[in-house]
Design a protein around this motif. Structure first.
Motif, PDB file in Angstrom:
ATOM      1  N   SER A  27      -6.173  -2.871  -6.694  1.00 48.99           N
ATOM      2  CA  SER A  27      -6.118  -4.309  -6.417  1.00 48.99           C
ATOM      3  C   SER A  27      -4.700  -4.864  -6.445  1.00 48.99           C
ATOM      4  N   ASP A  28      -3.784  -4.157  -7.095  1.00 48.01           N
ATOM      5  CA  ASP A  28      -2.408  -4.638  -7.143  1.00 48.01           C
ATOM      6  C   ASP A  28      -1.466  -3.448  -7.190  1.00 48.01           C
ATOM      7  N   TYR A  29      -0.371  -3.575  -6.470  1.00 50.14           N
ATOM      8  CA  TYR A  29       0.658  -2.541  -6.395  1.00 50.14           C
ATOM      9  C   TYR A  29       1.949  -3.288  -6.098  1.00 50.14           C
ATOM     10  N   ASN A  30       2.798  -3.455  -7.101  1.00 53.45           N
ATOM     11  CA  ASN A  30       4.005  -4.250  -6.858  1.00 53.45           C
ATOM     12  C   ASN A  30       5.190  -3.756  -7.663  1.00 53.45           C
ATOM     13  N   TYR A  31       6.359  -4.201  -7.234  1.00 49.48           N
ATOM     14  CA  TYR A  31       7.624  -3.836  -7.864  1.00 49.48           C
ATOM     15  C   TYR A  31       8.267  -5.063  -8.475  1.00 49.48           C
ATOM     16  N   VAL A  45       0.830  -1.200   0.000  1.00 48.36           N
ATOM     17  CA  VAL A  45       0.000   0.000   0.000  1.00 48.36           C
ATOM     18  C   VAL A  45       0.864   1.249   0.000  1.00 48.36           C
ATOM     19  N   ASN A  46       0.602   2.118  -0.963  1.00 47.38           N
ATOM     20  CA  ASN A  46       1.144   3.469  -0.944  1.00 47.38           C
ATOM     21  C   ASN A  46       0.029   4.328  -0.348  1.00 47.38           C
ATOM     22  N   PRO A  47       0.187   4.818   0.885  1.00 44.39           N
ATOM     23  CA  PRO A  47      -0.915   5.513   1.546  1.00 44.39           C
ATOM     24  C   PRO A  47      -1.369   6.803   0.839  1.00 44.39           C
ATOM     25  N   ALA A  48      -0.530   7.367  -0.007  1.00 40.24           N
ATOM     26  CA  ALA A  48      -0.892   8.609  -0.701  1.00 40.24           C
ATOM     27  C   ALA A  48      -1.672   8.352  -1.989  1.00 40.24           C
ATOM     28  N   LEU A  49      -1.626   7.144  -2.523  1.00 39.64           N
ATOM     29  CA  LEU A  49      -2.208   6.883  -3.842  1.00 39.64           C
ATOM     30  C   LEU A  49      -3.740   6.951  -3.853  1.00 39.64           C
ATOM     31  N   ALA A  50      -4.415   6.278  -2.956  1.00 35.18           N
ATOM     32  CA  ALA A  50      -5.880   6.249  -2.978  1.00 35.18           C
ATOM     33  C   ALA A  50      -6.475   7.658  -2.846  1.00 35.18           C
ATOM     34  N   PRO A  51      -6.051   8.470  -1.873  1.00 31.54           N
ATOM     35  CA  PRO A  51      -6.615   9.821  -1.802  1.00 31.54           C
ATOM     36  C   PRO A  51      -6.331  10.656  -3.057  1.00 31.54           C
ATOM     37  N   ALA A  52      -5.128  10.543  -3.598  1.00 34.66           N
ATOM     38  CA  ALA A  52      -4.777  11.300  -4.807  1.00 34.66           C
ATOM     39  C   ALA A  52      -5.615  10.853  -5.990  1.00 34.66           C
ATOM     40  N   ARG A  94      10.361  -1.650 -12.085  1.00 32.55           N
ATOM     41  CA  ARG A  94       9.036  -1.318 -12.590  1.00 32.55           C
ATOM     42  C   ARG A  94       8.027  -1.399 -11.448  1.00 32.55           C
ATOM     43  N   LEU A  95       7.227  -0.359 -11.347  1.00 32.92           N
ATOM     44  CA  LEU A  95       6.107  -0.341 -10.422  1.00 32.92           C
ATOM     45  C   LEU A  95       4.858  -0.579 -11.255  1.00 32.92           C
ATOM     46  N   SER A  96       4.088  -1.601 -10.906  1.00 36.86           N
ATOM     47  CA  SER A  96       2.836  -1.906 -11.600  1.00 36.86           C
ATOM     48  C   SER A  96       1.674  -1.617 -10.659  1.00 36.86           C
ATOM     49  N   VAL A  97       0.692  -0.902 -11.184  1.00 34.67           N
ATOM     50  CA  VAL A  97      -0.480  -0.545 -10.393  1.00 34.67           C
ATOM     51  C   VAL A  97      -1.723  -0.972 -11.168  1.00 34.67           C
ATOM     52  N   THR A  98      -2.619  -1.690 -10.490  1.00 31.09           N
ATOM     53  CA  THR A  98      -3.873  -2.123 -11.106  1.00 31.09           C
ATOM     54  C   THR A  98      -5.039  -1.598 -10.285  1.00 31.09           C
ATOM     55  N   VAL A  99      -6.027  -1.051 -10.999  1.00 29.46           N
ATOM     56  CA  VAL A  99      -7.269  -0.602 -10.376  1.00 29.46           C
ATOM     57  C   VAL A  99      -8.396  -1.426 -10.984  1.00 29.46           C
TER      58      VAL A  99
END
Length: 177
Positions: free
Chosen positions: A91-95, A51-58, A109-114
């Motif tokens: 749903s996914d946040y990984n390196y 979890v990146n705590p800043a991502l969801a609010p942004a 690489r940082l992969s982010v899935t919503v």
């Protein structure tokens, strides 16, 4: 008028026309049926393992602003009784390592899935009032130097991640591509 001044004026006019001309190719191709008057966007939660705590609010703020700016005729309401009801979560946040040079990691690489759940409360089938109900994932990859710490990379990439995912989610919801 001397040749230098004339050249500057021509270059200035060309640059101005080029910049102004770019507006012709905007991606503001929203497709919202006139029957749709309201939208409910549930808070985008972070359900990923990391979890990146800043991502969801942004991401929440950016998506709400984009809807206000580009789908402004829709009323955003706080209940799922809206014509369009949207639920989403990270749903996914990984390196991972994305590049190797001289037997060492050179880039990561940082992969982010919503994950998006779209409900059309007017016409779930989408036959009369599109689109039909759907679920979909939006995934974006963001590369960064292996010399950069994960914390620094997250801080540097947050505006890009937010912008790219917001655009992709908005297009998935409202654009005819």
């Amino acid at each position: 008028m001397n040749k230098k001044k004339f050249t500057r004026i021509i270059l200035g006019l060309s640059l101005t026309l080029t910049i102004a001309g770019c507006k012709i190719y905007s991606f503001k191709d929203t497709s919202i049926p006139p029957e749709v008057k309201s939208i409910h966007l549930a808070y985008i939660e972070n359900r990923a393992r990391l979890v990146n705590p800043a991502l969801a609010p942004a991401l929440n703020d950016a998506l709400r602003q984009k809807i206000n700016n580009q789908a402004s005729r829709l009323s955003q309401i706080p209940t799922s009784d809206a014509d369009y009801d949207i639920t989403a979560w990270i749903s996914d946040y990984n390196y991972s390592t994305s590049g190797i040079s001289n037997q060492q990691a050179s880039s990561n690489r940082l992969s982010v899935t919503v994950h998006i759940v779209f409900k059309n409360n007017i016409d779930p089938t989408g036959k009369k009032v599109p689109p039909a109900n759907f679920e979909s994932d939006v995934t974006r990859n963001f590369d960064f130097s292996a010399q950069t710490s994960i914390t620094d990379a997250e801080n540097q990439l947050l505006p890009t991640i937010t912008s790219n995912l917001t655009d992709e989610i908005f297009n998935k919801l409202f654009s005819n591509w």
